[in-house]
Design an enzyme around this catalytic site. Structure first.
Site, PDB file in Angstrom:
ATOM      1  N   GLY A  89      55.374 -68.802  52.978  1.00  0.00           N
ATOM      2  CA  GLY A  89      55.006 -69.139  54.995  1.00  0.00           C
ATOM      3  C   GLY A  89      53.398 -68.756  54.775  1.00  0.00           C
ATOM      4  O   GLY A  89      53.216 -68.679  56.026  1.00  0.00           O
ATOM      5  N   LEU A  90      52.561 -68.436  53.825  1.00  0.00           N
ATOM      6  CA  LEU A  90      51.351 -67.969  54.029  1.00  0.00           C
ATOM      7  C   LEU A  90      50.522 -69.782  54.623  1.00  0.00           C
ATOM      8  O   LEU A  90      49.451 -69.621  55.202  1.00  0.00           O
ATOM      9  CB  LEU A  90      50.760 -68.316  52.567  1.00  0.00           C
ATOM     10  N   TYR A 111      52.710 -80.329  57.820  1.00  0.00           N
ATOM     11  CA  TYR A 111      51.370 -80.905  58.579  1.00  0.00           C
ATOM     12  C   TYR A 111      52.251 -81.225  59.868  1.00  0.00           C
ATOM     13  O   TYR A 111      51.834 -81.053  61.255  1.00  0.00           O
ATOM     14  CB  TYR A 111      50.438 -82.037  58.439  1.00  0.00           C
ATOM     15  N   TYR A 155      44.294 -74.432  50.941  1.00  0.00           N
ATOM     16  CA  TYR A 155      45.322 -74.266  49.681  1.00  0.00           C
ATOM     17  C   TYR A 155      45.712 -72.979  48.998  1.00  0.00           C
ATOM     18  O   TYR A 155      45.308 -71.917  49.524  1.00  0.00           O
ATOM     19  CB  TYR A 155      44.269 -74.375  48.552  1.00  0.00           C
ATOM     20  N   ILE A 156      47.110 -73.150  48.525  1.00  0.00           N
ATOM     21  CA  ILE A 156      47.428 -72.115  48.021  1.00  0.00           C
ATOM     22  C   ILE A 156      47.792 -71.743  46.607  1.00  0.00           C
ATOM     23  O   ILE A 156      48.840 -73.348  46.219  1.00  0.00           O
ATOM     24  CB  ILE A 156      49.288 -71.688  48.890  1.00  0.00           C
ATOM     25  N   ASN A 168      49.820 -86.580  49.297  1.00  0.00           N
ATOM     26  CA  ASN A 168      50.626 -86.061  49.298  1.00  0.00           C
ATOM     27  C   ASN A 168      51.554 -85.481  50.015  1.00  0.00           C
ATOM     28  O   ASN A 168      51.174 -84.940  51.052  1.00  0.00           O
ATOM     29  CB  ASN A 168      49.230 -84.671  49.166  1.00  0.00           C
TER      30      ASN A 168
END
Length: 174
Positions: free
Chosen positions: A105-106, A141, A96-97, A134
């Site tokens: 880019g995280l 992914y 999660y960000i 989602n």
């Protein structure tokens, strides 16, 4: 420059704050407030997260941007995995960000870290579960080389939902 660091036992409050904030940003608009609160109380309590952080089969990583926590990832091996899997698999249980740090880019850096960890531990497959609705996460992914191999129930409060199970070979280039 963003930094990704392994979380320590003392980072439980940072993980809790990130968990609640990112989970709300991602899912609150699509679920009831009651279900969200119930989920947070059960899965993101300080005691529960401390148990998870202290589990030797789980690893939390925290991304920081200019020293500010921006997101986190939790990976599991062995008995910490949320589904019974063969010993050669690693699970990315949470990635999660915070919204304000997305598209920098995280997520890709977290996934590269997970693949590096899996290689170092002799794992051949990384797997994860992602909510079937989602779309942004599913697309991410897939870009990382994951393909669907099944599904399982995910209970959010009192609502039974479906997560897609996806996997990627560790030896692929990411």
């Amino acid at each position: 420059m963003p930094m990704i660091e392994m979380a320590q036992s003392t980072d439980v409050n940072t993980i809790r704050d990130l968990s609640i904030a990112t989970f709300a940003e991602t899912f609150a608009s699509l679920n009831t407030e009651e279900d969200m609160e119930q989920y947070n109380e059960r899965h993101f309590s300080t005691d529960e997260l401390q148990r998870e952080i202290d589990n030797p089969d789980s690893t939390f990583m925290v991304a920081k941007v200019d020293g500010v926590p921006a997101g986190y990832m939790k990976v599991n091996v062995g008995d910490a995995q949320t589904e019974e899997m063969l010993g050669n698999r690693m699970e990315v249980q949470r990635l999660y960000i915070l919204r304000q740090y997305k598209r920098n880019g995280l997520g890709t850096r977290f996934m590269h870290t997970a693949f590096d960890m899996a290689r170092a531990q002799g794992k051949s497959v990384i797997w994860l579960g992602v909510w079937e609705h989602n779309d942004a996460a599913i697309a991410f992914y897939k870009r990382m080389g994951f393909v669907q191999f099944g599904s399982h129930d995910f209970v959010l409060g009192n609502d039974r939902q479906t997560d897609l199970l996806m996997e990627a070979a560790v030896d692929r280039l990411v």
